[in-house]
Design a protein around this motif. Structure first.
Motif, PDB file in Angstrom:
ATOM      1  N   ILE A  69       0.818  -1.225   0.000  1.00  0.00           N
ATOM      2  CA  ILE A  69       0.000   0.000   0.000  1.00  0.00           C
ATOM      3  C   ILE A  69       0.844   1.265   0.000  1.00  0.00           C
ATOM      4  N   ALA A  70       1.868   1.323   0.828  1.00  0.00           N
ATOM      5  CA  ALA A  70       2.666   2.548   0.948  1.00  0.00           C
ATOM      6  C   ALA A  70       3.583   2.741  -0.260  1.00  0.00           C
ATOM      7  N   ASP A  71       3.992   3.985  -0.460  1.00  0.00           N
ATOM      8  CA  ASP A  71       4.943   4.307  -1.527  1.00  0.00           C
ATOM      9  C   ASP A  71       6.376   4.228  -1.021  1.00  0.00           C
ATOM     10  N   PHE A  72       6.533   4.358   0.302  1.00  0.00           N
ATOM     11  CA  PHE A  72       7.854   4.248   0.921  1.00  0.00           C
ATOM     12  C   PHE A  72       7.639   3.751   2.344  1.00  0.00           C
ATOM     13  N   VAL A  73       8.566   2.927   2.822  1.00  0.00           N
ATOM     14  CA  VAL A  73       8.431   2.332   4.150  1.00  0.00           C
ATOM     15  C   VAL A  73       9.702   2.575   4.960  1.00  0.00           C
ATOM     16  N   VAL A  74       9.519   2.961   6.213  1.00  0.00           N
ATOM     17  CA  VAL A  74      10.631   3.065   7.159  1.00  0.00           C
ATOM     18  C   VAL A  74      10.395   2.006   8.229  1.00  0.00           C
ATOM     19  N   VAL A  75      11.287   1.031   8.294  1.00  0.00           N
ATOM     20  CA  VAL A  75      11.162  -0.061   9.263  1.00  0.00           C
ATOM     21  C   VAL A  75      12.019   0.266  10.481  1.00  0.00           C
ATOM     22  N   THR A  76      11.401   0.173  11.666  1.00  0.00           N
ATOM     23  CA  THR A  76      12.095   0.550  12.887  1.00  0.00           C
ATOM     24  C   THR A  76      11.598  -0.332  14.032  1.00  0.00           C
ATOM     25  N   THR A  77      11.741   0.134  15.262  1.00  0.00           N
ATOM     26  CA  THR A  77      11.277  -0.630  16.427  1.00  0.00           C
ATOM     27  C   THR A  77       9.933  -0.101  16.909  1.00  0.00           C
ATOM     28  N   ASP A  78       9.239  -0.944  17.668  1.00  0.00           N
ATOM     29  CA  ASP A  78       8.016  -0.541  18.364  1.00  0.00           C
ATOM     30  C   ASP A  78       8.339  -0.630  19.859  1.00  0.00           C
ATOM     31  N   ASN A  79       7.769  -1.596  20.566  1.00  0.00           N
ATOM     32  CA  ASN A  79       8.188  -1.916  21.933  1.00  0.00           C
ATOM     33  C   ASN A  79       8.978  -3.223  21.862  1.00  0.00           C
ATOM     34  N   PRO A  80      10.298  -3.169  21.825  1.00  0.00           N
ATOM     35  CA  PRO A  80      11.063  -4.412  21.662  1.00  0.00           C
ATOM     36  C   PRO A  80      10.981  -5.346  22.871  1.00  0.00           C
ATOM     37  N   ARG A  81      10.617  -4.786  24.012  1.00  0.00           N
ATOM     38  CA  ARG A  81      10.534  -5.564  25.249  1.00  0.00           C
ATOM     39  C   ARG A  81      11.854  -6.310  25.469  1.00  0.00           C
ATOM     40  N   THR A  82      11.844  -7.636  25.547  1.00  0.00           N
ATOM     41  CA  THR A  82      13.107  -8.343  25.843  1.00  0.00           C
ATOM     42  C   THR A  82      13.807  -8.875  24.598  1.00  0.00           C
ATOM     43  N   GLU A  83      13.270  -8.596  23.411  1.00  0.00           N
ATOM     44  CA  GLU A  83      13.911  -9.058  22.169  1.00  0.00           C
ATOM     45  C   GLU A  83      14.886  -8.010  21.631  1.00  0.00           C
ATOM     46  N   ARG A  84      15.848  -8.481  20.833  1.00  0.00           N
ATOM     47  CA  ARG A  84      16.760  -7.574  20.150  1.00  0.00           C
ATOM     48  C   ARG A  84      16.005  -6.917  18.991  1.00  0.00           C
ATOM     49  N   PRO A  85      15.995  -5.574  18.902  1.00  0.00           N
ATOM     50  CA  PRO A  85      15.300  -4.899  17.803  1.00  0.00           C
ATOM     51  C   PRO A  85      15.716  -5.405  16.431  1.00  0.00           C
ATOM     52  N   ALA A  86      17.010  -5.719  16.268  1.00  0.00           N
ATOM     53  CA  ALA A  86      17.494  -6.205  14.961  1.00  0.00           C
ATOM     54  C   ALA A  86      16.834  -7.529  14.590  1.00  0.00           C
ATOM     55  N   ASP A  87      16.559  -8.375  15.580  1.00  0.00           N
ATOM     56  CA  ASP A  87      15.912  -9.662  15.305  1.00  0.00           C
ATOM     57  C   ASP A  87      14.464  -9.465  14.863  1.00  0.00           C
ATOM     58  N   ILE A  88      13.778  -8.508  15.503  1.00  0.00           N
ATOM     59  CA  ILE A  88      12.385  -8.221  15.125  1.00  0.00           C
ATOM     60  C   ILE A  88      12.334  -7.678  13.702  1.00  0.00           C
ATOM     61  N   ILE A  89      13.223  -6.751  13.400  1.00  0.00           N
ATOM     62  CA  ILE A  89      13.272  -6.165  12.056  1.00  0.00           C
ATOM     63  C   ILE A  89      13.567  -7.239  11.012  1.00  0.00           C
ATOM     64  N   ALA A  90      14.453  -8.173  11.361  1.00  0.00           N
ATOM     65  CA  ALA A  90      14.782  -9.259  10.433  1.00  0.00           C
ATOM     66  C   ALA A  90      13.558 -10.114  10.125  1.00  0.00           C
ATOM     67  N   ASP A  91      12.635 -10.213  11.065  1.00  0.00           N
ATOM     68  CA  ASP A  91      11.391 -10.962  10.827  1.00  0.00           C
ATOM     69  C   ASP A  91      10.421 -10.188   9.937  1.00  0.00           C
ATOM     70  N   ILE A  92      10.515  -8.864   9.948  1.00  0.00           N
ATOM     71  CA  ILE A  92       9.620  -8.016   9.149  1.00  0.00           C
ATOM     72  C   ILE A  92      10.050  -7.988   7.685  1.00  0.00           C
ATOM     73  N   LEU A  93      11.359  -7.928   7.455  1.00  0.00           N
ATOM     74  CA  LEU A  93      11.887  -7.639   6.117  1.00  0.00           C
ATOM     75  C   LEU A  93      11.495  -8.632   5.024  1.00  0.00           C
ATOM     76  N   PRO A  94      11.306  -9.923   5.302  1.00  0.00           N
ATOM     77  CA  PRO A  94      10.888 -10.813   4.214  1.00  0.00           C
ATOM     78  C   PRO A  94       9.580 -10.393   3.548  1.00  0.00           C
ATOM     79  N   GLY A  95       8.736  -9.683   4.263  1.00  0.00           N
ATOM     80  CA  GLY A  95       7.498  -9.199   3.673  1.00  0.00           C
ATOM     81  C   GLY A  95       7.703  -8.019   2.738  1.00  0.00           C
ATOM     82  N   LEU A  96       8.856  -7.361   2.857  1.00  0.00           N
ATOM     83  CA  LEU A  96       9.165  -6.188   2.027  1.00  0.00           C
ATOM     84  C   LEU A  96      10.052  -6.533   0.838  1.00  0.00           C
ATOM     85  N   GLU A  97      10.941  -7.481   1.058  1.00  0.00           N
ATOM     86  CA  GLU A  97      11.910  -7.804   0.010  1.00  0.00           C
ATOM     87  C   GLU A  97      11.214  -8.348  -1.235  1.00  0.00           C
ATOM     88  N   LYS A  98      11.709  -7.994  -2.359  1.00  0.00           N
ATOM     89  CA  LYS A  98      11.184  -8.377  -3.681  1.00  0.00           C
ATOM     90  C   LYS A  98       9.826  -7.717  -3.990  1.00  0.00           C
TER      91      LYS A  98
END
Length: 478
Positions: free
Chosen positions: A390-419
């Motif tokens: 839907i969006a024309d541009f996306v900025v992927v960042t953190t929300d409430n990471p709680r006890t997880e590493r933000p980089a790990d959460i972002i890595a889970d998001i990116l497959p939906g954006l790639e390609k």
């Protein structure tokens, strides 16, 4: 209050405590236990309270309410389910406060907060004093109380009901989360009206399946007089399988008791004709988005179930301002782009807000979002895919990471954006991500800060750090 009075309505399996002793308070956290206070040992989601019976007794608790027999010489009362027992004890302790007020419960994945605020406004326009319990805050009339979770634990909830009753509230409008229903926080509460907004993927870290998620929501409709439900939602039939309440259906996309026709979607409002039987009433709500048609319908339906005429409710909705953190406009002095804050934190809510913005944005629709840590991981790539579609541009960042590493959460998001072909930028720190998006905004763009909404903090490793996106935008633009 005597212990036996506190236990009224409970089946006692066995007891070694003096049931005639006076009880001055109730706790379910051993750190809050003390002399004269009954300690309720509950099997929690992560910790079993029975482990802390010795600490509660050492702190002076004269008796323990439990479902597993304690070891040694302990003054206990055993019941089948101590979690449900806590709800009954709370109601007894505070004098059954909910019974003296009109209770309205709202459940669903999206739209609960907006529904409760709009319904509160309609009731207050009639001169009623209304208590509100929800995600943003708790309120007694216009007095604001802090909140930690959407629905408090049962004893705190009964205490809150008592505060509302003692303050003269005639009605309580509350969000009822699936966690609260599954964990019996609202056990024993009878609702005059139950409202179902919708069901889309969320909280599967807790419920595991959509069926279990739906079944938790369904509990509300076995404890209400009238259910106001979304006829167009595919989960509604399952939701009502065991319900014995009267039903009022609503829909913006098909047949129902209350439906919307002549729908108009504008950049700053929605408008439609509400049709109920032979009655046709024009409706306008000053919050944009196709989803607001359904939100308005469920509010109008709940009001009808309470005996409030359709035309009267519609007149109030025309005057109601925005709800904080729901498609909220943030001032951007000197800039030719728009910044919005929205609580969207599930695939469906993200889709709703981005489609709304896409409909009126003169430039690019820019989505800035992350996903919460220690929560449903399956929705992370779905969020990425929705944003890319839907969006024309996306900025992927953190929300409430709680006890997880933000980089790990972002890595889970990116497959939906790639390609996807949609350009995106990854900026792990949320404040820096907002700065980056503001610095790269162009004339006509609409930047949507998704996920935090009304929240003014970020939770990292059990610590809540100040993070108010309104302040971040204002300070950076200054």
């Amino acid at each position: 209050m005597k212990l036996k009075e506190l236990l009224k309505g409970l089946e006692i399996l066995s007891a070694a405590a003096d049931l005639d002793q006076e009880i001055a308070g109730v706790s379910y956290d051993s750190r809050q236990a003390g002399p004269g206070g009954l300690f309720v040992a509950m099997a929690g989601f992560t910790v079993d309270g029975h482990r802390f019976i010795p600490q509660a007794l050492a702190a002076g608790a004269p008796a323990v309410l439990c479902q597993t027999l304690p070891e040694g010489e302990v003054p206990y009362v055993q019941v089948r389910d101590s979690r449900r027992a806590l709800a009954v004890v709370g109601s007894n302790f505070f004098g059954h406060p909910a019974a003296g007020m009109t209770m309205i419960g709202v459940t669903g994945t999206n739209g609960k907060t907006t529904t409760t605020y709009l319904l509160k406004a309609i009731l207050e326009a009639r001169g009623e004093k209304v208590g509100l319990i929800g995600t943003n805050q708790n309120m007694i009339g216009q007095e604001i109380l802090p909140t930690e979770r959407t629905t408090p634990e049962s004893f705190e909830l009964q205490k809150l009901f008592a505060q509302m009753r003692d303050a003269g509230c005639t009605h309580v409008v509350m969000e009822v989360s699936s966690h609260a229903l599954a964990l019996d926080r609202v056990y024993g509460v009878r609702y005059d009206v139950g409202v179902f907004t919708n069901l889309t993927q969320d909280h599967l870290d807790f419920h595991h399946t959509m069926e279990a998620y739906c079944d938790a929501k369904a509990r509300l409709f076995r404890t209400c007089r009238t259910g106001v439900v979304n006829a167009a939602d595919p989960w509604t039939s399952r939701l009502l399988q065991e319900a014995d309440c009267a039903r009022l259906t609503y829909s913006s996309a098909g047949a129902a008791d209350l439906r919307a026709e002549d729908i108009i979607l504008a950049a700053d409002h929605v408008a439609f004709t509400a049709v109920h039987g032979e009655e046709r009433v024009p409706v306008r709500v000053n919050i944009p988005g196709r989803f607001m048609v359904d939100n308005a319908l469920d509010v109008l339906g709940a009001a009808l179930a309470l005996g409030i005429p359709l035309r009267e409710s519609a007149a109030v909705l025309t005057r109601v301002p925005h709800v904080k953190g729901r498609v909220e406009v943030v001032p951007t002095p000197g800039k030719e782009y728009t910044v919005l804050i929205d609580y969207a934190h599930s695939p469906d809510s993200l889709k709703n807000v981005l489609e709304t913005v896409k409909g009126f944005a003169k430039g690019r629709t820019i989505a800035l979002f992350g996903c919460g840590g220690d929560r449903d991981k399956a929705k992370r790539p779905q969020m990425g895919r929705v944003a890319a579609e839907i969006a024309d541009f996306v900025v992927v960042t953190t929300d409430n990471p709680r006890t997880e590493r933000p980089a790990d959460i972002i890595a889970d998001i990116l497959p939906g954006l790639e390609k996807s072909g949609t350009p995106y930028e990854v900026v792990e720190d949320r404040i820096e991500a907002i700065h980056w998006a503001l610095d790269h905004g162009q004339a006509g763009d609409v930047l949507v800060l998704c996920g935090k909404g009304h929240e003014t903090y970020q939770e990292v490793n059990h610590e809540k750090r100040r993070l108010d996106e309104r302040e971040i935008v204002a300070e950076h633009l200054r």
